[in-house]
Design an enzyme around this catalytic site. Structure first.
Site, mmCIF file in Angstrom:
data_model
loop_
_atom_site.group_PDB
_atom_site.id
_atom_site.type_symbol
_atom_site.label_atom_id
_atom_site.label_comp_id
_atom_site.label_asym_id
_atom_site.label_seq_id
_atom_site.Cartn_x
_atom_site.Cartn_y
_atom_site.Cartn_z
ATOM 1 N N TRP A 1 -39.773 -10.620 5.377
ATOM 2 C CA TRP A 1 -39.296 -10.962 6.718
ATOM 3 C C TRP A 1 -40.465 -10.638 7.628
ATOM 4 O O TRP A 1 -40.811 -9.469 7.810
ATOM 5 C CB TRP A 1 -38.077 -10.115 7.036
ATOM 6 N N CYS B 1 -36.982 -7.231 4.651
ATOM 7 C CA CYS B 1 -37.677 -7.370 3.369
ATOM 8 C C CYS B 1 -36.893 -6.718 2.230
ATOM 9 O O CYS B 1 -36.165 -5.755 2.438
ATOM 10 C CB CYS B 1 -39.033 -6.693 3.436
ATOM 11 N N LYS C 1 -30.077 -8.335 7.668
ATOM 12 C CA LYS C 1 -28.844 -7.552 7.517
ATOM 13 C C LYS C 1 -29.042 -6.116 7.968
ATOM 14 O O LYS C 1 -28.204 -5.555 8.645
ATOM 15 C CB LYS C 1 -28.361 -7.598 6.069
ATOM 16 N N ARG D 1 -30.163 -10.195 3.093
ATOM 17 C CA ARG D 1 -30.815 -9.303 4.050
ATOM 18 C C ARG D 1 -31.683 -10.079 5.043
ATOM 19 O O ARG D 1 -32.112 -9.524 6.035
ATOM 20 C CB ARG D 1 -31.674 -8.286 3.301
ATOM 21 N N GLU E 1 -18.297 -7.983 21.275
ATOM 22 C CA GLU E 1 -18.410 -8.245 19.836
ATOM 23 C C GLU E 1 -18.134 -9.723 19.531
ATOM 24 O O GLU E 1 -18.829 -10.335 18.711
ATOM 25 C CB GLU E 1 -17.445 -7.320 19.081
ATOM 26 N N ASN F 1 -42.152 -2.799 1.999
ATOM 27 C CA ASN F 1 -41.249 -2.898 3.153
ATOM 28 C C ASN F 1 -41.695 -1.847 4.153
ATOM 29 O O ASN F 1 -42.020 -0.728 3.755
ATOM 30 C CB ASN F 1 -39.804 -2.572 2.761
ATOM 31 N N GLY F 2 -41.678 -2.177 5.431
ATOM 32 C CA GLY F 2 -42.081 -1.202 6.448
ATOM 33 C C GLY F 2 -43.288 -1.714 7.209
ATOM 34 O O GLY F 2 -43.628 -2.899 7.145
ATOM 35 N N LYS G 1 -20.835 -12.175 17.759
ATOM 36 C CA LYS G 1 -20.561 -12.927 16.526
ATOM 37 C C LYS G 1 -20.918 -14.391 16.713
ATOM 38 O O LYS G 1 -21.564 -15.002 15.876
ATOM 39 C CB LYS G 1 -19.077 -12.841 16.116
ATOM 40 N N HIS H 1 -18.197 -10.925 40.076
ATOM 41 C CA HIS H 1 -19.435 -10.391 40.652
ATOM 42 C C HIS H 1 -20.669 -11.155 40.170
ATOM 43 O O HIS H 1 -21.777 -10.641 40.263
ATOM 44 C CB HIS H 1 -19.560 -8.901 40.319
ATOM 45 N N GLU I 1 -24.779 -15.002 17.107
ATOM 46 C CA GLU I 1 -25.527 -14.729 15.883
ATOM 47 C C GLU I 1 -25.500 -15.893 14.905
ATOM 48 O O GLU I 1 -26.505 -16.214 14.300
ATOM 49 C CB GLU I 1 -24.888 -13.545 15.130
HETATM 50 C C1 AGP Z 1 -23.908 -7.445 13.456
HETATM 51 O O1 AGP Z 1 -23.261 -8.651 13.276
HETATM 52 C C2 AGP Z 1 -25.354 -7.523 13.472
HETATM 53 N N1 AGP Z 1 -25.891 -8.218 12.379
HETATM 54 C C3 AGP Z 1 -26.131 -6.310 13.946
HETATM 55 O O2 AGP Z 1 -25.919 -6.231 15.313
HETATM 56 C C4 AGP Z 1 -25.815 -4.933 13.301
HETATM 57 O O3 AGP Z 1 -24.540 -4.517 13.652
HETATM 58 C C5 AGP Z 1 -26.878 -3.914 13.767
HETATM 59 O O4 AGP Z 1 -28.143 -4.323 13.322
HETATM 60 C C6 AGP Z 1 -26.586 -2.511 13.288
HETATM 61 O O5 AGP Z 1 -26.564 -2.433 11.902
HETATM 62 P P1 AGP Z 1 -26.002 -1.172 11.156
HETATM 63 O O6 AGP Z 1 -24.560 -1.070 11.491
HETATM 64 O O7 AGP Z 1 -26.251 -1.437 9.710
HETATM 65 O O8 AGP Z 1 -26.769 0.010 11.662
#
Ligand code: AGP
Length: 610
Positions: A76, A2, A605, A27, A483, A102-103, A487, A506, A490
């Site tokens: 959100w 949010c 985000k 975000r 990673e 937000n929250g 990527k 395994h 996501e």
């Molecule tokens: C990364 O591509 C993601 N969007 C997500 O995993 C992110 O790294 C995670 O939410 C942690 O965020 P931060 O580094 O802002 O704490």
């Protein structure tokens, strides 16, 4: 997640609020809304829409608002479907109070029942709506008094902005666990959950801390606690430029951020690396040489991509500083009984500095007596303000939801820290110099890879219809495999998994057939030969192999389907170079599938709820 933006001043609020919301789009959100005090006698009015901000703009064209006090929100969904009714702002029964939040209000259910029994009518399924009714119920004199009284009854987390037609020349904002800042303009004031929303108008900001409330009027602002005791706050200046939060000719923020990495890596190292002596100068650690030597255990905690860099950092620190390191998912850390002493250093990694789980883990480590060190990108964020010491990444604003430049800067910051810790222990000056010299070459080497991005684009052409991907790597490159897989999933919604290459036999080997692309991260490091054996195991079962190799290796032609070369570096720094082609691969595949690369579905985000 949010977003909040609010404005009070001489200018028309509507366009500024919409523009602020657009800056917060990155975000992640599913609906949006605005509330304004209408100058044409309409009192307090709200407009809301499900979906993109463009839908809210349409609603405002159909039914315009005019005024210079207003609040706006991107939602959100947490409680209740993403729809117009559940979108913020929420109002009280009479429509005299409007609020964005937000929250999460944890005791909303009990509060809602109580308010309903007193005659309040609820229209949404949200936890937030109780706040508007609660403020209505306790309203007596001023808006700020009512907000204070209401918040004393609330359990949970909030960043809120409230306006009321009963006290029309005012915005009241309050924070507990959800970021909020005040922007100071020239005779005008802003409230926002993220500096990007107001950067176009001011760089002077006041960060609210938990338990604080701000009252913004046309003539000024003040901050107090929930007992109305005034608090003197410092004003911070934001260094980010507007062009850093714009696409600058690229199709997507993610692509721009991938291409920024030679510069961002340089920025992370600037003034910190002493090549000739093989050590690093880290001014913000707030730990003396003796305290650093006293550390007997390191815990690194983080989420998502930051957790992947944590895994790399752990290997670096153990190998070169010989301190035992454990890596913890921040979301798990505080729900067990971790061993933490005053000799423990807890390193907290977060691009945003606002991730709720990471923040909670840091607070828990602190409570248990550890010293905390934040590796954070966003200056002034909560983690950066609450840690005992820190290393800012200086990667500039990262707008793409998929983290790219923050990851490489995190690895570089961890390498700087490794030099610091290592040189205070066993690491020789010769080894230190070797690491420092290799680090100095990184920006140029990353540029070399980026100059060949079209090679990756061609590989992506072959795989945009894949439904599964496997990423394999060993040693320092196992976290890179994780990673790379993260990527891809996501932003392309292709199922992808990362594994240590030797683990394949395994279990995951059962998945290998001609429809399964396997990405091997196999630079010429100490485990290269072992990885080549794993490549052969995949090829023997018909899998299609994309290999990320380093330049000095003999060609694996015949053994792999596609090769991409990265420059030579030392083992611990290969993750920085190997991550780049994987970021590009994910980007090009997602783009070819016609997906919204910068705002992937369901993702936010920064995840500011638990
Ligand atoms: C990364 O591509 C993601 N969007 C997500 O995993 C992110 O790294 C995670 O939410 C942690 O965020 P931060 O580094 O802002 O704490």
């Amino acid at each position: 997640m949010c977003g909040i933006v609010g404005y009070i001043g001489p200018r028309t609020a509507g366009s500024m609020l919409i523009e602020g919301l657009k800056r917060l789009e990155y975000r992640g959100y599913d609906s949006a809304g605005v509330a304004m005090m209408d100058d044409n006698g309409g009192g307090l009015q709200t407009r809301k829409a499900k979906g993109k901000i463009a839908m809210l703009e349409n609603a405002l064209v159909a039914s315009p608002l005019d005024g210079n006090v207003g609040i706006a929100h991107t939602r959100w969904a947490t409680h209740g479907q993403p729809n117009e009714c559940n979108a913020h702002p929420h109002t009280d029964c009479k429509g005299e109070i409007a609020l964005v939040h937000n929250g999460i209000i944890e005791n909303y259910s009990a509060l809602r029942k109580k308010l309903q029994s007193e005659g309040h009518t609820f229209v949404s399924e949200t936890d937030t709506e109780v706040l508007a009714h609660l403020i209505e119920a306790v309203y007596d004199d001023t808006l700020e008094d009512a907000v204070m009284d209401a918040l004393r009854l609330v359990e949970g987390t909030y960043g809120i902005a409230v306006v009321s037609s009963k006290d029309p020349n005012k915005i009241v904002a309050a924070r507990k666990g959800s970021p909020l800042l005040i922007g100071l303009g020239d005779g005008e004031y802003f409230v926002a959950s993220d500096v990007a929303a107001i950067l176009q108008h001011t760089r002077q900001v006041v960060y609210l801390d938990d338990g604080e409330m701000a009252v913004l009027t046309r003539d000024g602002y003040h901050v107090n606690d929930l007992n109305a005791v005034r608090i003197k706050k410092g004003v911070s200046r934001i260094d980010w430029d507007l062009d850093q939060i714009e696409k600058g000719g690229f199709d997507h923020f993610m692509l721009k951020e991938i291409f920024e990495q030679p510069q961002t890596i340089e920025n992370t190292m600037r003034g910190r690396l002493v090549e000739s002596e093989g050590f690093s100068k880290l001014g913000g650690l707030n730990l003396s040489k003796e305290e650093l030597q006293h550390i007997d255990r390191v815990i690194i905690t983080a989420c998502g991509t930051s957790w992947h860099s944590a895994l790399i950092g752990a290997m670096m620190i153990e190998e070169h500083a010989r301190i035992p390191v454990s890596v913890e998912y921040a979301s798990e850390f505080r729900y067990r009984n971790p061993i933490v002493t005053e000799r423990t250093l807890c390193i907290v990694i977060s691009q945003s500095g606002e991730t709720a789980d990471t923040l909670a883990a840091m607070r828990e480590a602190k409570r248990r007596g550890a010293k905390t060190l934040g590796l954070v990108n966003v200056v002034g964020s909560t983690i950066a303000r609450e840690d005992d010491g820190g290393i800012y990444l200086h990667a500039g604003p990262e707008i793409g939801v998929a983290s790219t430049k923050a990851f490489t800067s995190q690895v570089v910051a961890l390498a700087l820290l490794t030099l610091k810790l290592g040189r205070l222990r066993d690491m020789s000056v010769v080894k230190g110099r070797e690491v420092a010299q290799a680090m100095m070459k990184l920006p140029e080497q990353v540029q070399e890879i980026l100059d060949r991005a079209s090679e990756i684009e061609k590989i992506a052409d072959e795989f945009d219809h894949a439904t599964n991907f496997l990423y394999l790597g060993r040693g320092f490159n196992f976290p890179v495999a994780l990673e790379g897989a993260l990527k891809l999933k996501e932003i392309s919604y292709i199922h992808a998994e990362g594994y240590p290459a030797a683990e394949m036999k395994h279990g995951p080997i059962a998945l290998i057939d001609e429809s399964m692309p396997v990405v091997f991260i196999a630079p010429h490091d100490s485990v290269f030969d072992k990885v080549v054996s794993n490549v052969q195991e995949v090829k023997a079962r018909g899998g299609r192999v994309i290999a990320i190799l380093s330049e000095e290796e003999p060609s694996l032609e015949g053994k792999v389907d596609f090769e991409f070369r990265i420059p030579k570096t030392i083992d611990m720094l290969y993750p920085v170079l190997a991550a780049i082609p994987l970021q590009l691969l994910a980007y090009y595949i997602a783009n070819k599938r016609g997906l919204n690369v910068d705002q992937p579905r369901n993702l936010a985000k920064s995840v500011t709820v638990e």
